[in-house]
Write a protein that holds these residues in place. Structure first.
Motif, PDB file in Angstrom:
ATOM      1  N   ASN A   1       0.795  -1.226   0.000  1.00  0.00           N
ATOM      2  CA  ASN A   1       0.000   0.000   0.000  1.00  0.00           C
ATOM      3  C   ASN A   1       0.827   1.274   0.000  1.00  0.00           C
ATOM      4  O   ASN A   1       0.276   2.361  -0.062  1.00  0.00           O
TER       5      ASN A   1
ATOM      6  N   PHE B   1       2.695   4.537  -0.682  1.00  0.00           N
ATOM      7  CA  PHE B   1       2.583   5.533  -1.747  1.00  0.00           C
ATOM      8  C   PHE B   1       3.811   6.437  -1.777  1.00  0.00           C
ATOM      9  O   PHE B   1       4.405   6.667  -2.825  1.00  0.00           O
ATOM     10  N   GLN B   2       4.189   6.933  -0.599  1.00  0.00           N
ATOM     11  CA  GLN B   2       5.301   7.882  -0.570  1.00  0.00           C
ATOM     12  C   GLN B   2       6.620   7.254  -1.023  1.00  0.00           C
ATOM     13  O   GLN B   2       7.435   7.916  -1.651  1.00  0.00           O
TER      14      GLN B   2
ATOM     15  N   LEU C   1      -2.560   4.124  -9.588  1.00  0.00           N
ATOM     16  CA  LEU C   1      -3.896   4.681  -9.363  1.00  0.00           C
ATOM     17  C   LEU C   1      -3.833   6.211  -9.294  1.00  0.00           C
ATOM     18  O   LEU C   1      -4.666   6.900  -9.871  1.00  0.00           O
TER      19      LEU C   1
ATOM     20  N   ARG D   1      -5.517   9.117 -12.228  1.00  0.00           N
ATOM     21  CA  ARG D   1      -6.300  10.322 -12.064  1.00  0.00           C
ATOM     22  C   ARG D   1      -5.792  11.417 -12.994  1.00  0.00           C
ATOM     23  O   ARG D   1      -6.558  12.171 -13.563  1.00  0.00           O
TER      24      ARG D   1
ATOM     25  N   TRP E   1     -15.064   8.580 -13.309  1.00  0.00           N
ATOM     26  CA  TRP E   1     -15.177   7.672 -12.176  1.00  0.00           C
ATOM     27  C   TRP E   1     -15.220   6.205 -12.565  1.00  0.00           C
ATOM     28  O   TRP E   1     -14.839   5.352 -11.765  1.00  0.00           O
TER      29      TRP E   1
ATOM     30  N   LEU F   1     -12.752   4.055 -10.399  1.00  0.00           N
ATOM     31  CA  LEU F   1     -13.283   2.991  -9.539  1.00  0.00           C
ATOM     32  C   LEU F   1     -12.734   1.641  -9.989  1.00  0.00           C
ATOM     33  O   LEU F   1     -12.375   0.795  -9.162  1.00  0.00           O
TER      34      LEU F   1
ATOM     35  N   SER G   1      -9.328   1.457  -8.685  1.00  0.00           N
ATOM     36  CA  SER G   1      -9.334   1.188  -7.244  1.00  0.00           C
ATOM     37  C   SER G   1      -9.570  -0.288  -6.970  1.00  0.00           C
ATOM     38  O   SER G   1      -8.932  -0.885  -6.102  1.00  0.00           O
TER      39      SER G   1
ATOM     40  N   SER H   1      -5.050   0.399   0.517  1.00  0.00           N
ATOM     41  CA  SER H   1      -4.107   1.514   0.381  1.00  0.00           C
ATOM     42  C   SER H   1      -4.796   2.853   0.616  1.00  0.00           C
ATOM     43  O   SER H   1      -5.958   3.048   0.264  1.00  0.00           O
TER      44      SER H   1
ATOM     45  N   ILE I   1      -4.397   5.498  -0.838  1.00  0.00           N
ATOM     46  CA  ILE I   1      -4.757   6.140  -2.100  1.00  0.00           C
ATOM     47  C   ILE I   1      -6.114   5.624  -2.586  1.00  0.00           C
ATOM     48  O   ILE I   1      -6.967   6.390  -3.039  1.00  0.00           O
ATOM     49  N   VAL I   2      -6.324   4.318  -2.458  1.00  0.00           N
ATOM     50  CA  VAL I   2      -7.611   3.746  -2.862  1.00  0.00           C
ATOM     51  C   VAL I   2      -8.726   4.315  -1.989  1.00  0.00           C
ATOM     52  O   VAL I   2      -9.765   4.748  -2.480  1.00  0.00           O
ATOM     53  N   ILE I   3      -8.498   4.319  -0.686  1.00  0.00           N
ATOM     54  CA  ILE I   3      -9.541   4.782   0.225  1.00  0.00           C
ATOM     55  C   ILE I   3      -9.872   6.243  -0.040  1.00  0.00           C
ATOM     56  O   ILE I   3     -11.035   6.619  -0.107  1.00  0.00           O
TER      57      ILE I   3
ATOM     58  N   THR J   1      -9.478   7.821  -2.794  1.00  0.00           N
ATOM     59  CA  THR J   1     -10.164   7.904  -4.084  1.00  0.00           C
ATOM     60  C   THR J   1     -11.639   7.561  -3.928  1.00  0.00           C
ATOM     61  O   THR J   1     -12.523   8.276  -4.409  1.00  0.00           O
ATOM     62  N   ILE J   2     -11.896   6.457  -3.233  1.00  0.00           N
ATOM     63  CA  ILE J   2     -13.288   6.033  -3.049  1.00  0.00           C
ATOM     64  C   ILE J   2     -14.060   7.069  -2.227  1.00  0.00           C
ATOM     65  O   ILE J   2     -15.196   7.410  -2.546  1.00  0.00           O
TER      66      ILE J   2
ATOM     67  N   LEU K   1     -13.448  10.252  -1.981  1.00  0.00           N
ATOM     68  CA  LEU K   1     -13.655  11.443  -2.812  1.00  0.00           C
ATOM     69  C   LEU K   1     -14.928  11.264  -3.632  1.00  0.00           C
ATOM     70  O   LEU K   1     -15.711  12.199  -3.823  1.00  0.00           O
ATOM     71  N   TRP K   2     -15.118  10.043  -4.095  1.00  0.00           N
ATOM     72  CA  TRP K   2     -16.306   9.748  -4.897  1.00  0.00           C
ATOM     73  C   TRP K   2     -17.561   9.705  -4.021  1.00  0.00           C
ATOM     74  O   TRP K   2     -18.593  10.280  -4.354  1.00  0.00           O
ATOM     75  N   LEU K   3     -17.446   9.045  -2.882  1.00  0.00           N
ATOM     76  CA  LEU K   3     -18.609   8.918  -1.992  1.00  0.00           C
ATOM     77  C   LEU K   3     -19.085  10.275  -1.487  1.00  0.00           C
ATOM     78  O   LEU K   3     -20.272  10.524  -1.356  1.00  0.00           O
TER      79      LEU K   3
ATOM     80  N   ASN L   1     -18.698  13.147  -2.907  1.00  0.00           N
ATOM     81  CA  ASN L   1     -19.089  14.054  -3.977  1.00  0.00           C
ATOM     82  C   ASN L   1     -20.473  14.607  -3.666  1.00  0.00           C
ATOM     83  O   ASN L   1     -21.290  13.962  -3.037  1.00  0.00           O
TER      84      ASN L   1
ATOM     85  N   ASP M   1      -1.379  11.574   3.059  1.00  0.00           N
ATOM     86  CA  ASP M   1      -1.879  10.929   1.836  1.00  0.00           C
ATOM     87  C   ASP M   1      -3.319  11.354   1.507  1.00  0.00           C
ATOM     88  O   ASP M   1      -3.638  11.640   0.355  1.00  0.00           O
TER      89      ASP M   1
ATOM     90  N   TYR N   1      -3.513  14.843   0.323  1.00  0.00           N
ATOM     91  CA  TYR N   1      -2.930  14.907  -1.024  1.00  0.00           C
ATOM     92  C   TYR N   1      -3.970  14.531  -2.074  1.00  0.00           C
ATOM     93  O   TYR N   1      -4.106  15.196  -3.093  1.00  0.00           O
ATOM     94  N   VAL N   2      -4.711  13.463  -1.818  1.00  0.00           N
ATOM     95  CA  VAL N   2      -5.669  12.996  -2.818  1.00  0.00           C
ATOM     96  C   VAL N   2      -6.957  13.825  -2.797  1.00  0.00           C
ATOM     97  O   VAL N   2      -7.499  14.171  -3.837  1.00  0.00           O
TER      98      VAL N   2
END
Lengths: 307, 359, 404
Positions: free
Chosen positions: A236, A238-239, A258, A262, A271, A275, A278, B140, B142-144, B146-147, B149-151, B153, B298, B301-302
């Motif tokens: 997981n 990222f940095q 991922l 974007r 999306w 998605l 993701s 991750s 980043i995934v969370i 991202t999700i 951000l969508w939820l 919205n 993180d 950042y996202v």
């Protein structure tokens, strides 16, 4: 509510006009209601994300709440689609299949090496007397408090001095040991009775043999915990890859892929693509989690007790 | 006792004394990990420390930067008479503080309560609940982000769910723009009582403390920050619950049995057995929670990049921003200030929890 | 027993040496260049890739790899800090002076073909210390997009002044549609600031001039659209940017650069819309020009090859291939006519170039930019007054200007 048996006694002793079982039932219902509510809160975001990743883009925008395809304004229904996945896996800027390989390759190698190096170091700190041991330990604990962000640029400088930027080395070697893991292993080795080693020592076993033949097999629960954390953390991260990679997109790991995805769609986030990305990023980890869930749960539980 | 006993088989050749052997073994065992930690943590840390005393802009190799002494640190605290950096730093302190204050107690208490519930003996499907609660933690950041951000919205699932519930209860719900709402939640609360920036007393809106008025200081986290806080709580509660659960299961049953034989009430048992036995675990959970919160990056950042109106600027975020925007020396100095803050809080917390153990 | 130790130590030492000594040398026959940029729309990415592919086919001795990276600013900064920057990279006019001050860019202007052909204003945006550093790859100006269907239904014509724009926004705000989308973004509001006759700093960047009645009028006009309910921000509408809000028909107007055109054509082919020049403010017409150049780093490994490639990209042929996408406008005057014939509907953008201001201040101005965005957002949410916001921006700006 400390333990079930005592609690039940407490409830049973009360003499309300209600049937004797009512308290128990109410409590069970409440318990399950709370737990199911929380479980839903934890799982539903993923369910929504997974379901929507198989829907058409306008459908996602219009009906994110629906768990089946919705209906257009003109009455025709939307359908299920793999478009998001197709686009994610074939987009030119980012090689998702390769990123899946990279993530596995790096996470596995780092896990193996970290387990080895951390347990060696943890054992030395726990049991072997050598000059500078106290200092080494204090310094390790100090690094636990260092904010990762501090290291962003300086670590890049070190890696670029070594010529490792945009190579696998930069994604591997720096992660072969970590302070938290060493700390965990030290705590564990300190909990093993000294007598075991003393007996081995009388038999003339070297430290090296003693460690690999006698001590390490006893450490399987601690090693499992650490392996799980190492794998999960590396998968997981990222940095780390953000620092180590600059122009070589063939080495992107999944989180970086991922984040990059974007960028592919510009300001207007698409999306279906995001998605799908993701889901691709999470799926392998989720499969591993469900197969080895017992070890994950035990591993986490383990840190709490020992930490 | 047997440590110094010489081994029997001394089959010729050169041989080190037992003590030297022990030392050599120690060095050898620790060497691989030590090299890595020195090369990739200490060395960068040292260079970051040195950089914090320069005006390095991050756009050339750092060897070309000039030393500026303590100037970066002076700017952070406004000791050189400037205010721009100081104000931003204290805004970040405020945001990070609200974030931590919201996240750490909530996730700890929630985790503890859930652990108690899951620990009840009659419970079935315990395995399922543990897995369900832990699942967000394996994903991750980043995934969370991202999700989420969508939820979150404006036309997204969260507003849909709240709207649905409100509708069911016959209430009116105006969708919240979660990811772009700079209003502080305490301000929003005060507004219910008619207290706004316009109606607040002058001592609140006109007294300037470190770049912000008292009214601004008490804003609370912005709505956007609240969404990020929910994300953090959602992600970490499961892990912490598992840690508490393990600690609960580690408490010897005999203790409770003995106590109940002695006539202790359930509350007494809880207070005298459960609480003290959980104390080390609570310290551990609080410490990792605190360190995690102070470093939050993180998700920012996202999701928000410090926006809206700077209400999600955290200390780690401004470190990053300064590193990126040609003020790397200042960024490094900020990072060390963050380091010191984390160290102080950890030590303070250890004292605090340690003290209550004595009672 | 010591054998095992010695072996272990030896093995580790060897492993470390082996790792440290990984060869990084490459064959010297062909020169390999990396072109680094950010990625915006898929159509733009594909077009640039094709241009690079064409170059590679024609120049076997100089092979270029296009790399569109995610977090561009961080990536560029890391590359420069590590002393190994890419051979050619994008530089935004806003960032240009920071990089010049850090001595990161090689002035290559005088090695290029026919630089007189570049519009003087754009050449000027990449000139510092009397040297033309890097050629502008393209440019864009802000214009007003109007949804012609909505305008016709309401019997309105395209607004040409602020008053008309506000009136149109008011009239078109109905049935869940808003008049206009207003991002809390300095890079948009500044066009209105100039339209009101205001300015950010004096000409020499010695002090801020933003706390003026003109600026107050511009700020009030911009934020009142929002406060009075005729406008929304992109986030309020649940979209990523103004173009998306416009494309989805959530608003009747949007002010964006010409990058919006291919996006709308791509994503919303059925949308009926047109671009007009930004409505004139009290002080007349104003707009912003955004431009990006292809830069070669000071520490270039193969400067000659890199310059040759940049010259191709920004030369008449390369630039034509690039700007024929309609995404951005050619920076060469000689290409103006051909481009306009191909994209007559984009004329308002090109007209804007006559009076556009450049998006460029001084090194370190990012802090002021952040402050303006923050204050815009606060005024829009009624947590700050117009005069308070301008005073705050002025204070921060003056400090930044004084400390440079």
């Amino acid at each position: 509510m400390s333990t079930g048996a005592i609690a039940q006694q407490g409830f049973g002793a009360r003499g309300f006009a209600l049937p004797p079982n009512t308290g128990k039932i109410v409590r069970a219902v409440l318990t399950y209601a709370v737990l199911i509510l929380f479980a839903l809160a934890m799982i539903m975001p993923f369910v929504f994300a997974v379901v929507n990743s198989f829907k058409e883009l306008p459908d996602i925008a219009a009906n994110p709440m629906r768990l089946t395809p919705g209906v257009r304004a003109d009455g025709t229904p939307y359908s299920w689609t793999l478009q998001g996945y197709e686009r994610a896996l074939t987009t030119q800027q980012i090689n998702f299949p390769r990123a899946i390989f990279n993530s596995f390759f790096i996470a596995i190698l780092v896990t193996i090496m970290r387990v080895l190096f951390n347990s060696l170091a943890g054992y030395a700190l726990a049991r072997i007397r050598f000059p500078g041991r106290g200092f080494a330990f204090a310094a390790l604990v100090g690094t636990l408090m260092v904010p990762g962000i501090v290291l962003l640029i300086p670590r890049y400088l070190v890696l670029s001095q070594l010529g490792w930027i945009d190579t696998y080395w930069a994604l591997l070697i720096p992660y072969f040991a970590d302070a938290f893991g060493i700390f965990l292993m030290k705590q564990f080795f300190e909990s093993i009775p000294r007598e075991i080693e003393e007996a081995a020592e009388i038999d003339g076993a070297s430290r090296f043999r003693m460690f690999f033949v006698i001590i390490l097999p006893m450490a399987v629960p601690a090693l499992t915990a650490m392996a799980i954390f190492a794998f999960q953390g590396t998968w997981n991260d990222f940095q780390g890859p953000l620092i180590a990679l600059n122009l070589n997109r063939d080495l992107y790991t999944l989180p970086l892929a991922l984040a990059f995805l974007r960028g592919v769609t510009g300001d207007a986030i698409q999306w279906d693509l995001m998605l799908a990305g993701s889901v691709i990023t999470t799926l392998p980890m989720a499969v591993i989690f469900f197969i080895f869930q017992r070890f994950f749960i035990e591993g986490v539980s383990y840190t709490g007790v020992k930490g | 006792m047997a440590v110094a006993a010489p081994s029997l088989g001394n089959q010729g050749g050169f041989r080190l004394s037992a003590k030297a052997q022990e030392r050599l073994a120690g060095f050898t065992f620790i060497l691989p990990a030590l090299i890595i930690i020195i090369a990739f943590i200490f060395l960068p840390l040292l260079s970051a420390f040195l950089i914090s005393f320069t005006n390095w802009n991050g756009l050339q190799p750092p060897t070309e930067a000039a030393g500026v002494g303590l100037a970066n640190y002076a700017r952070i605290f406004g000791l050189d008479g400037t205010t721009v950096v100081r104000d931003e730093f204290f805004v970040a302190i405020k945001n990070t503080f609200y974030y931590t204050l919201g996240v750490v107690p909530t996730q700890t208490i929630l985790a503890l309560v859930l652990a108690f519930i899951v620990n009840q003996q009659f419970l079935r499907f315990r395995g399922f609940f543990r897995v369900a609660f832990y699942f967000p933690s394996i994903t991750s950041s980043i995934v969370i982000a991202t999700i989420f951000l969508w939820l979150f919205n404006r036309n997204g699932v969260i507003n849909g769910v709240i709207g649905g519930v409100a509708n069911f209860l016959g209430l009116q719900y105006t969708p919240v723009t979660w990811i772009n709402d700079a209003n502080g939640i305490i301000h929003n609360f005060l507004r219910l009582f008619g207290l706004t920036a316009r109606t607040a007393p002058a001592w609140m809106t006109e007294t300037n403390v470190l770049g912000q008025t008292i009214w601004q200081w008490i804003s609370g986290p912005s709505v956007t920050m609240l969404a990020i806080m929910l994300l953090a709580i959602w992600t970490t509660t499961g892990t912490m619950m598992l840690i508490f659960l393990a600690a609960l299961q580690d408490i010897p049953r005999q203790l409770y049995e003995a106590a109940s034989v002695d006539g202790a009430t359930r509350w007494q048992q809880f207070r005298l057995i459960t609480v003290p036995m959980l104390r080390p675990t609570t310290f551990f959970v609080l410490t990792i929670g605190l360190i995690g919160c102070f470093q939050v990056f993180d998700q920012i950042y996202v999701i928000s990049q410090g926006n809206p109106a700077g209400t999600t600027k955290t200390i780690a975020w401004i470190v990053f921003r300064n590193l990126r925007d040609s003020q790397a020396g200042l960024g490094a100095a900020l990072a060390f200030v963050l380091f010191v803050i984390i160290a102080i809080f950890t030590i303070f917390q250890r004292r605090l929890v340690g003290k209550t153990v004595q009672q | 027993m010591n054998k095992t130790f010695r072996f272990l130590a030896f093995a580790i030492a060897i492993a470390l040496i082996a790792v440290a000594a990984v060869p990084s040398a490459q064959a010297a026959q062909t020169v390999n260049l990396v072109l680094m940029g950010w990625s915006s729309s898929p159509s733009e990415n594909e077009r640039l890739q094709k241009i690079v592919d064409d170059w590679n086919a024609a120049n076997p001795d100089i092979q270029v790899t296009l790399n569109q990276v995610p977090d561009y600013d961080t990536t560029l900064q890391k590359s420069l800090a590590g002393g190994e920057p890419p051979d050619v990279f994008y530089v935004d006019s806003f960032r240009f002076l920071d990089l010049v001050r850090a001595d990161a860019l090689m002035p290559i202007g005088d090695k290029l073909t026919d630089i007189e052909d570049f519009y003087p204003a754009l050449r000027n945006a990449f000139t510092a210390n009397g040297q033309f550093y890097c050629p502008p790859k393209d440019f864009s100006t802000l214009a007003l997009q109007i949804n012609t269907e909505m305008f016709e239904a309401a019997g309105l014509s395209a607004p040409t002044t602020w008053e008309e724009m506000r009136a149109a926004a008011e009239k078109l705000t109905k049935d869940g549609v808003y008049g206009v989308v207003v991002p809390a973004d300095f890079a948009r509001w500044i066009a209105f600031l100039y339209g009101a006759g205001g300015s950010v700093t004096d000409d020499e960047f010695t002090k801020m001039t933003i706390n003026s009645p003109e600026a107050a009028e511009a700020l009030k006009f911009y934020t009142d659209l929002y406060i009075d309910g005729f406008a929304k921000t992109p986030a309020d509408l649940g979209v990523g940017w103004a173009g998306e809000a416009f494309g989805k028909g959530l608003v009747a107007m949007a002010f964006e650069g010409n990058w919006i055109e291919p996006y709308l054509k791509d994503q919303f082919p059925d949308l009926k819309h047109k671009a007009v020049e930004l409505p004139a403010g009290p002080a007349g017409k104003a707009t912003m020009a955004f431009t990006v150049c292809y830069a070669v780093p000071m520490k270039a490994k193969n400067p000659d090859a890199a310059i040759k490639f940049v010259d191709y990209l920004t030369g008449a042929q390369g630039m034509k291939a690039w700007t024929d996408l309609g995404l951005a406008m050619p920076t060469r005057a000689s290409l103006r006519q051909g481009w306009l014939e191909k994209f007559p509907n984009l004329e308002p953008y090109l007209n804007g170039a006559e009076y556009a201001r450049k998006w460029q201040f001084v090194p370190g101005f990012q802090a002021v930019l952040d402050k303006v965005n923050e204050q815009l957002s606060l005024v829009m949410s009624e947590n700050q007054t117009v005069s308070g916001a301008l005073a705050e921006i002025e204070r921060v700006g003056n400090e930044v200007l004084a400390s440079r």
